[in-house]
Design an enzyme around this catalytic site. Structure first.
Site, PDB file in Angstrom:
ATOM      1  CB  SER A  78      -0.937  -0.023   1.200  1.00 35.65           C
ATOM      2  OG  SER A  78      -1.783   1.109   1.213  1.00 35.65           O
TER       3      SER A  78
ATOM      4  CE1 TYR B  67      -0.058   4.540  -5.523  1.00 36.42           C
ATOM      5  CE2 TYR B  67       0.046   6.085  -3.685  1.00 36.42           C
ATOM      6  CZ  TYR B  67       0.496   4.935  -4.315  1.00 36.42           C
ATOM      7  OH  TYR B  67       1.481   4.183  -3.724  1.00 36.42           O
TER       8      TYR B  67
ATOM      9  CE  LYS C 112      -0.863   1.589  -3.707  1.00 39.01           C
ATOM     10  NZ  LYS C 112      -0.462   0.195  -4.046  1.00 39.01           N
TER      11      LYS C 112
END
Length: 275
Positions: A133, A147, A151
């Site tokens: 992650s 993004y 994650k």
């Protein structure tokens, strides 16, 4: 010595992890879209390195490669979900296609690699899963909204997965690195810049990265070694923040969310049905 299966092993953390594991005598299944980038390692570690072409957005290919790896090697102890990249832009700037590709790679790809591995890990009696992650899986920075979406999503998946598979002797660790000098920045995908965001935090972050003034203090070798060492910790640590910036930023985000939750405690409790 263990056998490791690593996605995205041609560059960045994946490449460094592969190199370090091989140097320490482990056996590695190194997968990547560009397998030619691993030719030098294959020549040096002929008997220890098993290489396969893998695009994590291709679910059929994931299943095929995973099956062949277990069939050929017999047992794989650690699955490292490392493949991924960042779409770097303000939320309004990205195209629909860019958003879909980010989700397909970072979320769905990670999930499907794990799902493909689980039957084999169960059959052999256990194993470890390391899910890459980021500090950005717990906190946020402008220009990284998509993004962060991926994650945060994959952390939620792995958080639940860890509970489901613990009785099967399968440990899950979410790895949350801070900023490191790898190929991550050069691999970021960008979108056409909108002038409207120039004088916003998104513009500030864009300029800081372009100028090289974004602080990067993470030691890649120490981070990779911490990942390797984590598989010998029992029970498996659910989360592993790596880097001073990761620790500080994640902690600040968690404290802030807890304070926000507590500030609305009366409203939350008032919403319950009376006894």
């Amino acid at each position: 010595m263990k056998t490791w299966f690593i996605t995205g092993s041609s560059a960045g953390l994946g490449r460094i992890l592969t190199e370090k594991l091989l140097a320490q005598g482990h056996r590695v299944v190194a997968t990547a879209r560009k397998v030619e980038a691993l030719d030098d390692l294959k020549q040096k570690y002929t008997d220890k390195l098993w290489v396969a072409k893998l695009d994590v957005t291709d679910n059929a290919q994931i299943k095929e490669v995973m099956k062949k790896a277990f069939d050929d090697l017999g047992q794989i102890d650690v699955i490292v979900n490392n493949a991924g990249y960042a779409l770097f832009c303000a939320a309004e700037e990205a195209s629909d296609e860019q958003i879909r590709q980010q989700i397909d790679t970072n979320i769905i790809g990670s999930i499907q690699v794990i799902r493909a591995a689980l039957p084999y890990l169960r059959e052999q009696g256990g194993g470890r899963i390391l899910q890459l992650s980021s500090a950005g899986g717990q906190t946020t920075y402008p220009n990284f909204s998509f993004y962060h979406t991926t994650k945060w999503a994959v952390e939620g998946f792995c958080d639940t997965l860890a509970i489901e598979v613990a009785p099967l002797n399968i440990g899950v660790t979410i790895v949350e690195p801070g900023a490191h000098k790898t190929s991550f920045a050069s691999g970021m995908v960008t979108a056409p810049v909108m002038e409207a965001y120039d004088k916003t935090p998104a513009g500030d972050v864009r300029r800081a990265i372009a100028a090289g003034s974004f602080p990067i203090k993470g030691d890649v070798n120490k981070t990779v070694q911490a990942m390797i060492d984590s598989v010998d910790i029992s029970p498996a640590p659910l989360r592993l923040a790596l880097g001073g910036d990761a620790y500080r930023d994640v902690r600040a985000a968690l404290v802030s969310r807890l304070e926000a939750l507590d500030s609305h405690k009366e409203i939350a409790l008032a919403s319950e049905m009376a006894d």
